[in-house]
Design a protein around this motif. Sequence first.
Motif, PDB file in Angstrom:
ATOM      1  N   ASN A   1       0.832  -1.193   0.000  1.00 28.46           N
ATOM      2  CA  ASN A   1       0.000   0.000   0.000  1.00 28.46           C
ATOM      3  C   ASN A   1       0.873   1.253   0.000  1.00 28.46           C
ATOM      4  N   ILE A   2       1.920   1.231   0.834  1.00 27.87           N
ATOM      5  CA  ILE A   2       2.802   2.396   0.925  1.00 27.87           C
ATOM      6  C   ILE A   2       3.533   2.615  -0.406  1.00 27.87           C
ATOM      7  N   VAL A   3       4.033   1.529  -0.985  1.00 30.03           N
ATOM      8  CA  VAL A   3       4.743   1.657  -2.263  1.00 30.03           C
ATOM      9  C   VAL A   3       3.805   2.221  -3.332  1.00 30.03           C
ATOM     10  N   LEU A   4       2.584   1.656  -3.390  1.00 31.76           N
ATOM     11  CA  LEU A   4       1.616   2.142  -4.380  1.00 31.76           C
ATOM     12  C   LEU A   4       1.276   3.609  -4.145  1.00 31.76           C
ATOM     13  N   ASN A   5       1.016   3.941  -2.877  1.00 33.66           N
ATOM     14  CA  ASN A   5       0.691   5.325  -2.557  1.00 33.66           C
ATOM     15  C   ASN A   5       1.823   6.261  -2.965  1.00 33.66           C
ATOM     16  N   ALA A   6       3.072   5.836  -2.699  1.00 35.12           N
ATOM     17  CA  ALA A   6       4.216   6.679  -3.038  1.00 35.12           C
ATOM     18  C   ALA A   6       4.273   6.886  -4.546  1.00 35.12           C
ATOM     19  N   SER A   7       4.040   5.813  -5.318  1.00 39.42           N
ATOM     20  CA  SER A   7       4.129   5.998  -6.771  1.00 39.42           C
ATOM     21  C   SER A   7       2.976   6.853  -7.278  1.00 39.42           C
ATOM     22  N   VAL A   8       1.799   6.705  -6.642  1.00 40.34           N
ATOM     23  CA  VAL A   8       0.675   7.562  -7.025  1.00 40.34           C
ATOM     24  C   VAL A   8       1.018   9.023  -6.733  1.00 40.34           C
ATOM     25  N   LEU A   9       1.642   9.243  -5.565  1.00 37.18           N
ATOM     26  CA  LEU A   9       1.991  10.603  -5.171  1.00 37.18           C
ATOM     27  C   LEU A   9       2.960  11.232  -6.174  1.00 37.18           C
ATOM     28  N   VAL A  10       3.951  10.428  -6.599  1.00 37.64           N
ATOM     29  CA  VAL A  10       4.916  10.936  -7.573  1.00 37.64           C
ATOM     30  C   VAL A  10       4.206  11.325  -8.865  1.00 37.64           C
ATOM     31  N   LEU A  11       3.305  10.453  -9.334  1.00 34.89           N
ATOM     32  CA  LEU A  11       2.578  10.750 -10.564  1.00 34.89           C
ATOM     33  C   LEU A  11       1.732  12.005 -10.411  1.00 34.89           C
ATOM     34  N   VAL A  12       1.046  12.112  -9.269  1.00 34.81           N
ATOM     35  CA  VAL A  12       0.203  13.285  -9.028  1.00 34.81           C
ATOM     36  C   VAL A  12       1.051  14.550  -9.064  1.00 34.81           C
ATOM     37  N   ALA A  13       2.201  14.517  -8.376  1.00 35.28           N
ATOM     38  CA  ALA A  13       3.061  15.696  -8.318  1.00 35.28           C
ATOM     39  C   ALA A  13       3.573  16.057  -9.710  1.00 35.28           C
ATOM     40  N   LEU A  14       3.910  15.034 -10.496  1.00 38.29           N
ATOM     41  CA  LEU A  14       4.428  15.284 -11.850  1.00 38.29           C
ATOM     42  C   LEU A  14       3.386  15.965 -12.731  1.00 38.29           C
ATOM     43  N   VAL A  15       2.159  15.493 -12.657  1.00 35.19           N
ATOM     44  CA  VAL A  15       1.134  15.967 -13.581  1.00 35.19           C
ATOM     45  C   VAL A  15       0.450  17.231 -13.073  1.00 35.19           C
TER      46      VAL A  15
ATOM     47  N   VAL B   1      -2.774  19.209  -4.728  1.00 36.06           N
ATOM     48  CA  VAL B   1      -1.629  18.330  -4.471  1.00 36.06           C
ATOM     49  C   VAL B   1      -1.500  18.064  -2.978  1.00 36.06           C
ATOM     50  N   PHE B   2      -1.712  19.132  -2.167  1.00 36.71           N
ATOM     51  CA  PHE B   2      -1.576  18.978  -0.728  1.00 36.71           C
ATOM     52  C   PHE B   2      -2.609  17.981  -0.188  1.00 36.71           C
ATOM     53  N   ALA B   3      -3.866  18.157  -0.594  1.00 34.42           N
ATOM     54  CA  ALA B   3      -4.927  17.285  -0.094  1.00 34.42           C
ATOM     55  C   ALA B   3      -4.707  15.840  -0.544  1.00 34.42           C
ATOM     56  N   TYR B   4      -4.357  15.713  -1.797  1.00 34.67           N
ATOM     57  CA  TYR B   4      -4.114  14.366  -2.330  1.00 34.67           C
ATOM     58  C   TYR B   4      -2.973  13.696  -1.568  1.00 34.67           C
ATOM     59  N   GLY B   5      -1.894  14.467  -1.407  1.00 35.52           N
ATOM     60  CA  GLY B   5      -0.719  13.931  -0.713  1.00 35.52           C
ATOM     61  C   GLY B   5      -1.043  13.581   0.725  1.00 35.52           C
ATOM     62  N   LEU B   6      -1.757  14.499   1.403  1.00 38.02           N
ATOM     63  CA  LEU B   6      -2.101  14.248   2.803  1.00 38.02           C
ATOM     64  C   LEU B   6      -2.937  12.968   2.911  1.00 38.02           C
TER      65      LEU B   6
END
Lengths: 120, 320
Positions: free
Chosen positions: B256-270, B295-300
Motif C-alpha cells: 500500500n505504501i509503495v503504491l501510494n508513493a508511486s501515485v503521489l509521484v505521478l500526481v506531483a508530476l502531472v 496536491v496537498f490534499a491528495y498527498g495528505l
Amino acid sequence: MSKTDEVVDGILQELRRGVTILGVLSQLHKPEYGYSLVTVLAEGGLSVDASSLYPLLRRLEAQGLLQSEWDTNEARPRKYYSLSPLGREAYARLCGEWEAIVSAMERFSPVKGEHESGSY
Amino acid sequence: MDLINRYVYDVTRRLPERQRGEIEKEVRGLVADMLVERYGDRDASKAELEAVLIELGSPASLADNYRGSRRYLIGPDYFDRYVSVLKIVAGAVFLGISVALAVSYAVNPPESLITAFTRYFSSIVGALLQVFAWVTGGFAIAEYNREDAGKAATQETWSVAKLPELPGRAAVIKPIDPLINIGFNVVFIAILNFAPELFGSMSISDGQLSNLVPLFRLDILRSTLPIINVLFALSILKEVGKLYIGKWTMGLALGNIVLNASVLVLVALVFHPGAAIWNPDMMPVLQDIIPRFFVFAYGLGLVVDSIVSFFKAAKSTKSV
C-alpha cells in the motif's frame, strides 16, 4: 444405481487405486508389456481396465519406480516395463506396510472368518 | 483402420504435445493387442473393432487418465474468492459508472433518451468486460504460480506456529470499504475521460453565473489521460488487493505504501502548481490556490492512508 451402490463404488475405487499399484509392482520383477499385465492381473483376480493401467504405468515410470523399453523386433512395437532399482526398494517397503494394514484389518473385522453382520 | 486413427487422434489432441507421439504408439499397440486377444490374428470386422473401442472407453476419459492431475485456469482453491472479488468489483464499477453518467447527464442533457440509454449500456458492458478480464487474468496468474500443497509440505515441515493470527477487529478490511473506493475511482475515471469539462469553476459576472471555466486545459488533459488512468488503475488495483487479502497484513501495508508513493509521484508530476495541465484562464486567485490545495490534499490523504494501514497491520501482527 442405489445410494449405497454409489457410495460403495466410490470407496472401492479409492481402495483399488492403491492396491492396483501394489499389484503392478509385484508383477514387474521381469519385463511385461501393458496388455500382458492386464491379463496377468485379471488371472490373479485383480481386474484392471487397460484404459487406466496404461496411464498408470506411465505415471509410475515418471515417478522413477519403473523403467521401460520399446521392443521393435516383433510385428508390433511394444513397450516393456520393469521395476527400476528404486521401484524394487519401494516395493519391498510397501509390502511391509501392506502386511501391517492387512493384519490390522483382520483384528478389526473377521476378514477370513464368518461374517457376523451378514452379507448384503 | 480409419476408426482407430480417429480414436487415437481424439485421445491425443487432448494431451500435451510432447507426450502425443508416445501415447499414440501405446494406444495403437493396446487396441491391436485387444483385437488379437479376442479375435486372433484374423482381420477384425468393423463391428468388432467398435466393440473394442467401446470397451476402452471414451477418448475424453482415456485422455483424462493419461493426464492424471487436472489443470485449472482458476482451481478450487481460488474459485470462491475469485467469485466474491468479481462480484464486488463488478458491483463497484457498475455503481461508479451509473453515478458518473448520471452526473454528466444532469449537466449535459443528452439529445434523446435512446442515446442516453445506449451510451449507458455500452459503457456498463464495456467496463464489466474489462473487470472480468482483469480479475480473471489476475487469478489465473495466481493459480499458475500456486504452490502445490503436497509439494510445499515435503519441502518444509509445517508447525502450529505457522497458523496465521486471527486478525484483530481493527485489521479486518470490510468489503464495503474497497467497494466505495473503487466506485469513486470509477466515477472520476469516467468523468475525466468522457466529460472533463465538468471540473471547473463558476464565476459571477454581471450578477449572473457565467459559464464554467474548466480547471484543466483540455488538450493537455487529453494527452495526459493515459498517465492519469494508470494512476486510477493503481488505486483500483490496491483496493482489489485489500479485497483479496481481507485484512491488513504487513505485506499489504508495505505494498500500500509503495503504491501510494508511486501515485503521489505521478500526481506531483502531472498536477504540481504551474504544471501545463492547469487552465491559465482560471481566475488568478484560484490559479494559485487550487493546484496547491489539490496536491496537498491528495498527498495528505495518501500519507494518512499509508500510516493508518501500517499501524493496523502492525497491531494485528504484534498481538501474539
